[in-house]
Design a protein around this motif. Structure first.
Motif, mmCIF file in Angstrom:
data_model
loop_
_atom_site.group_PDB
_atom_site.id
_atom_site.type_symbol
_atom_site.label_atom_id
_atom_site.label_comp_id
_atom_site.label_asym_id
_atom_site.label_seq_id
_atom_site.Cartn_x
_atom_site.Cartn_y
_atom_site.Cartn_z
ATOM 1 N N SER A 72 74.656 8.970 37.114
ATOM 2 C CA SER A 72 73.669 9.958 36.698
ATOM 3 C C SER A 72 72.851 9.409 35.544
ATOM 4 O O SER A 72 73.238 8.455 34.876
ATOM 5 C CB SER A 72 74.367 11.254 36.272
ATOM 6 O OG SER A 72 75.259 10.995 35.194
ATOM 7 N N THR A 73 71.706 10.020 35.313
ATOM 8 C CA THR A 73 70.855 9.599 34.211
ATOM 9 C C THR A 73 71.587 9.774 32.896
ATOM 10 O O THR A 73 72.180 10.812 32.633
ATOM 11 C CB THR A 73 69.552 10.414 34.214
ATOM 12 O OG1 THR A 73 68.806 10.059 35.376
ATOM 13 C CG2 THR A 73 68.727 10.137 32.980
ATOM 14 N N SER A 74 71.522 8.743 32.044
ATOM 15 C CA SER A 74 72.265 8.760 30.793
ATOM 16 C C SER A 74 71.539 9.488 29.680
ATOM 17 O O SER A 74 72.146 9.940 28.735
ATOM 18 C CB SER A 74 72.545 7.318 30.338
ATOM 19 O OG SER A 74 73.255 6.615 31.320
ATOM 20 N N SER A 75 70.232 9.544 29.770
ATOM 21 C CA SER A 75 69.443 10.086 28.678
ATOM 22 C C SER A 75 68.373 10.997 29.250
ATOM 23 O O SER A 75 67.668 10.620 30.163
ATOM 24 C CB SER A 75 68.812 8.926 27.903
ATOM 25 O OG SER A 75 67.819 9.367 27.055
ATOM 26 N N LEU A 76 68.259 12.210 28.721
ATOM 27 C CA LEU A 76 67.407 13.193 29.369
ATOM 28 C C LEU A 76 66.269 13.725 28.504
ATOM 29 O O LEU A 76 65.625 14.683 28.873
ATOM 30 C CB LEU A 76 68.264 14.378 29.840
ATOM 31 C CG LEU A 76 69.284 14.046 30.931
ATOM 32 C CD1 LEU A 76 70.124 15.276 31.232
ATOM 33 C CD2 LEU A 76 68.591 13.572 32.184
ATOM 34 N N ALA A 77 66.024 13.129 27.364
ATOM 35 C CA ALA A 77 64.955 13.639 26.510
ATOM 36 C C ALA A 77 63.590 13.282 27.078
ATOM 37 O O ALA A 77 63.380 12.198 27.574
ATOM 38 C CB ALA A 77 65.082 13.062 25.106
ATOM 39 N N ALA A 78 62.659 14.211 26.994
ATOM 40 C CA ALA A 78 61.299 13.936 27.457
ATOM 41 C C ALA A 78 60.559 13.106 26.420
ATOM 42 O O ALA A 78 60.782 13.247 25.230
ATOM 43 C CB ALA A 78 60.561 15.252 27.683
ATOM 44 N N ARG A 79 59.662 12.247 26.871
ATOM 45 C CA ARG A 79 58.849 11.449 25.958
ATOM 46 C C ARG A 79 57.613 12.263 25.596
ATOM 47 O O ARG A 79 56.779 12.547 26.434
ATOM 48 C CB ARG A 79 58.450 10.133 26.617
ATOM 49 C CG ARG A 79 59.626 9.231 26.937
ATOM 50 C CD ARG A 79 59.153 7.987 27.673
ATOM 51 N NE ARG A 79 58.234 7.213 26.853
ATOM 52 C CZ ARG A 79 58.615 6.258 26.020
ATOM 53 N NH1 ARG A 79 59.889 5.970 25.893
ATOM 54 N NH2 ARG A 79 57.730 5.590 25.312
ATOM 55 N N GLN A 80 57.502 12.626 24.342
ATOM 56 C CA GLN A 80 56.414 13.503 23.934
ATOM 57 C C GLN A 80 55.045 12.855 24.110
ATOM 58 O O GLN A 80 54.067 13.522 24.378
ATOM 59 C CB GLN A 80 56.622 13.922 22.472
ATOM 60 C CG GLN A 80 57.888 14.738 22.250
ATOM 61 C CD GLN A 80 57.892 16.022 23.048
ATOM 62 O OE1 GLN A 80 56.889 16.704 23.139
ATOM 63 N NE2 GLN A 80 59.024 16.347 23.650
ATOM 64 N N ALA A 81 54.964 11.546 23.924
ATOM 65 C CA ALA A 81 53.672 10.861 24.008
ATOM 66 C C ALA A 81 53.669 9.842 25.139
ATOM 67 O O ALA A 81 53.004 8.820 25.064
ATOM 68 C CB ALA A 81 53.356 10.185 22.680
ATOM 69 N N ALA A 82 54.435 10.111 26.189
ATOM 70 C CA ALA A 82 54.541 9.157 27.286
ATOM 71 C C ALA A 82 53.201 8.969 27.973
ATOM 72 O O ALA A 82 52.468 9.923 28.212
ATOM 73 C CB ALA A 82 55.585 9.626 28.290
ATOM 74 N N THR A 83 52.876 7.722 28.289
ATOM 75 C CA THR A 83 51.648 7.416 29.017
ATOM 76 C C THR A 83 51.955 7.040 30.456
ATOM 77 O O THR A 83 51.086 6.537 31.161
ATOM 78 C CB THR A 83 50.900 6.253 28.341
ATOM 79 O OG1 THR A 83 51.772 5.112 28.262
ATOM 80 C CG2 THR A 83 50.448 6.645 26.939
ATOM 81 N N CYS A 84 53.194 7.276 30.875
ATOM 82 C CA CYS A 84 53.603 6.965 32.241
ATOM 83 C C CYS A 84 54.643 7.988 32.678
ATOM 84 O O CYS A 84 55.256 8.655 31.849
ATOM 85 C CB CYS A 84 54.176 5.547 32.320
ATOM 86 S SG CYS A 84 55.710 5.307 31.381
ATOM 87 N N PRO A 85 54.863 8.124 33.979
ATOM 88 C CA PRO A 85 55.843 9.102 34.464
ATOM 89 C C PRO A 85 57.280 8.648 34.206
ATOM 90 O O PRO A 85 57.575 7.451 34.167
ATOM 91 C CB PRO A 85 55.566 9.160 35.975
ATOM 92 C CG PRO A 85 54.268 8.461 36.185
ATOM 93 C CD PRO A 85 54.126 7.484 35.076
#
Length: 390
Positions: A72-85
C-alpha cells in the motif's frame, strides 16, 4: 492533506504524513510529527536527476517521478504546490520535475541507503518510463521512443506546408538528416499521407475506430479533411485523446468543435507579428532551453515567429460557454497585418473537451534549421507534445 487512520493505544488518531516520506512503524510517524499539523520531517538519501525526451537533451517539466510500492502507499499527504499529478499506483515517495526537468526525491532511510538499487518511475501524460537507479549515482532518466517501452502512440497526418514529423524526429522519435528533416523510415510513430486522414476513421470493430489506437494525433497544415468523421473525432478527444492541428488544418478543429472556436480571418504570407508567450509554464520552460540564435524567449516573454503561409488561418474562441474555456498560449499583435477591431490575437490556443485536449496553432514548422537545432516556434510545438494537458 489526505488522512491516514491509525489504531494507537486503543483509539483512532489522525497522522499527517509527508508526501515524500515513508515510515516503518506507528511510533516513527508519531515521533516525526511536529505537532502543528505540518508534514513530518523526512530523512533519507536524496535521489536527483533530470528527465529527458527520447533525444536525451530536451527536459520534461511537471512530470511525476516516484518510487513504486509493492504494497500500500506509504505516504498519503497531498502536495499543496504540486505541479504534477500524484502517482496512480501505490508509492513509497514521489515528487515533480521542475521547468528544467530536474527533480529531487527523498528516499526514506528505512527503505534504501547509498549504493543500493531502487526502482523508479516517471510519467508525463501519455508517456512513462521505469528504470533501476543506484542511490548516490546519476539519476537521469530518458523516455523511450517506442510504444512498448512507454512512449505515446502517435499518428501524424502529413501536409503541404508543415512538417511536425521533423520536430518529433528531433525529439528522438526518428533520425534527423543534416537539414533537420526526418529520415523517412526511421520514425517510431505512424505517418499518414496528407490525403489519407480518412483511414483513421475506419471502423476496426463495432464502435471502435483506427484513431482510437493513438494517444496523440498531429495534423499538419495542408492536410485534407476529406473523409473525417467529426462525431468520431469529438468522441476520440472526449475519451482522452490529444488533437494537435496547425494553420490550414483548422477544419480538423473548427468542424468537430464549432462550439469552441471559429475562423475569423486569413493572413498574408511572410507575416512576422510581434508575439508574446502568455502562458507562464511555457514561458518558464522556453527560458530553460536554447534555439538557433541562443535564447528562445526574451525576458519580457517576447518570441520570434516566422514562416506564416499565405492565407494562414486565424481562429478565435466562440462567444459561448465552451468558447470561454479556450486558453491562449501565444498571442501576436496583428496591427498592419490583418484589419481587425482588436489587433492582439491568439496564435496558439488550447481547450479541453471531455477528458482530452485540442491544440491549434496559426503558425507551424519552417525549413531552415540544421541538424537538431530549433527555431523558437519549434520549441513551442515541442513543449506541447508533452504538456498539452498541463
Amino acid at each position: 492533506m489526505k488522512k491516514l487512520t491509525m489504531l494507537v493505544a486503543g483509539v483512532m488518531l489522525l497522522a499527517f504524513v509527508g508526501c515524500s516520506s515513508s515510515s516503518s512503524s506507528s511510533k516513527k510517524k508519531d515521533d516525526d510529527d511536529n505537532g502543528n499539523g505540518a508534514d513530518p520531517i523526512v530523512t533519507g538519501e536524496v535521489l536527483s536527476g533530470v528527465l529527458y525526451a527520447p533525444n536525451g537533451s530536451t527536459p520534461i517539466p511537471n512530470a511525476t517521478v516516484y518510487i513504486p510500492s509493492s504494497g500500500s502507499t506509504s505516504s498519503l499527504a497531498a502536495r499543496q504546490a504540486a505541479t504534477c499529478p500524484e502517482p496512480t499506483e501505490a508509492w513509497v515517495a514521489w515528487t515533480c520535475t521542475d521547468e528544467e526537468g530536474s527533480y529531487e526525491l527523498t528516499v526514506p532511510a528505512d527503505y534504501a541507503q547509498t549504493g543500493e538499487e531502487v526502482t523508479i518511475k516517471a510519467t508525463k501524460d501519455a508517456w512513462s518510463v521505469q528504470t533501476t537507479l543506484v542511490i548516490g549515482q546519476s539519476a537521469d532518466m530518458v523516455f523511450s521512443a517506442t510504444v512498448a517501452e512507454g512512449a505515446a502512440n502517435i499518428a501524424v497526418i502529413q501536409g503541404a506546408y508543415d512538417s511536425i514529423e521533423n520536430v518529433l524526429a528531433k525529439l528522438g522519435l526518428g533520425e534527423v538528416n543534416d537539414v533537420g528533416q526526418l529520415v523517412t523510415g526511421t520514425q517510431t510513430f505512424d505517418l499518414y499521407a496528407s490525403n489519407a486522414a480518412s483511414e483513421l476513421f475506419e471502423e476496426v470493430t463495432p464502435g471502435v475506430y483506427k484513431i482510437d489506437e493513438y494517444d496523440i494525433v498531429y495534423v499538419n497544415c495542408g492536410a485534407s479533411s476529406a473523409g473525417v468523421n467529426n462525431e468520431v473525432l469529438r468522441d476520440y478527444v472526449a475519451q482522452g485523446g490529444r488533437l494537435y492541428a496547425t494553420d490550414l488544418a483548422s477544419p480538423f478543429v473548427i468542424q468537430p468543435f464549432e462550439e469552441y472556436v471559429e475562423r475569423i480571418a486569413s493572413g498574408p504570407g511572410g507575416a512576422q507579428p510581434e508575439s508574446e508567450v502568455v502562458y507562464a509554464p511555457l514561458a518558464k520552460w522556453l527560458a530553460s532551453v536554447t534555439c538557433t540564435d541562443g535564447a528562445c524567449i526574451a525576458p519580457d516573454h517576447g518570441i520570434f515567429l516566422t514562416g506564416f503561409a499565405g492565407g494562414w488561418h486565424l481562429l478565435n474562441p466562440v462567444d459561448s460557454a465552451q468558447g470561454a474555456t479556450v486558453t491562449t498560449l501565444v498571442q501576436g499583435d496583428l496591427e498592419g497585418i490583418i484589419t481587425l477591431d482588436e489587433p492582439i490575437q491568439p496564435l496558439t490556443m488550447r481547450f479541453f473537451h471531455g477528458d482530452g485536449v485540442v491544440v491549434y496553432s496559426s503558425y507551424h514548422t519552417v525549413s531552415g534549421t540544421t541538424g537538431t537545432e530549433y527555431l523558437p516556434q519549434e520549441r513551442v510545438l515541442e513543449y506541447l507534445f508533452y504538456n498539452a494537458k498541463d
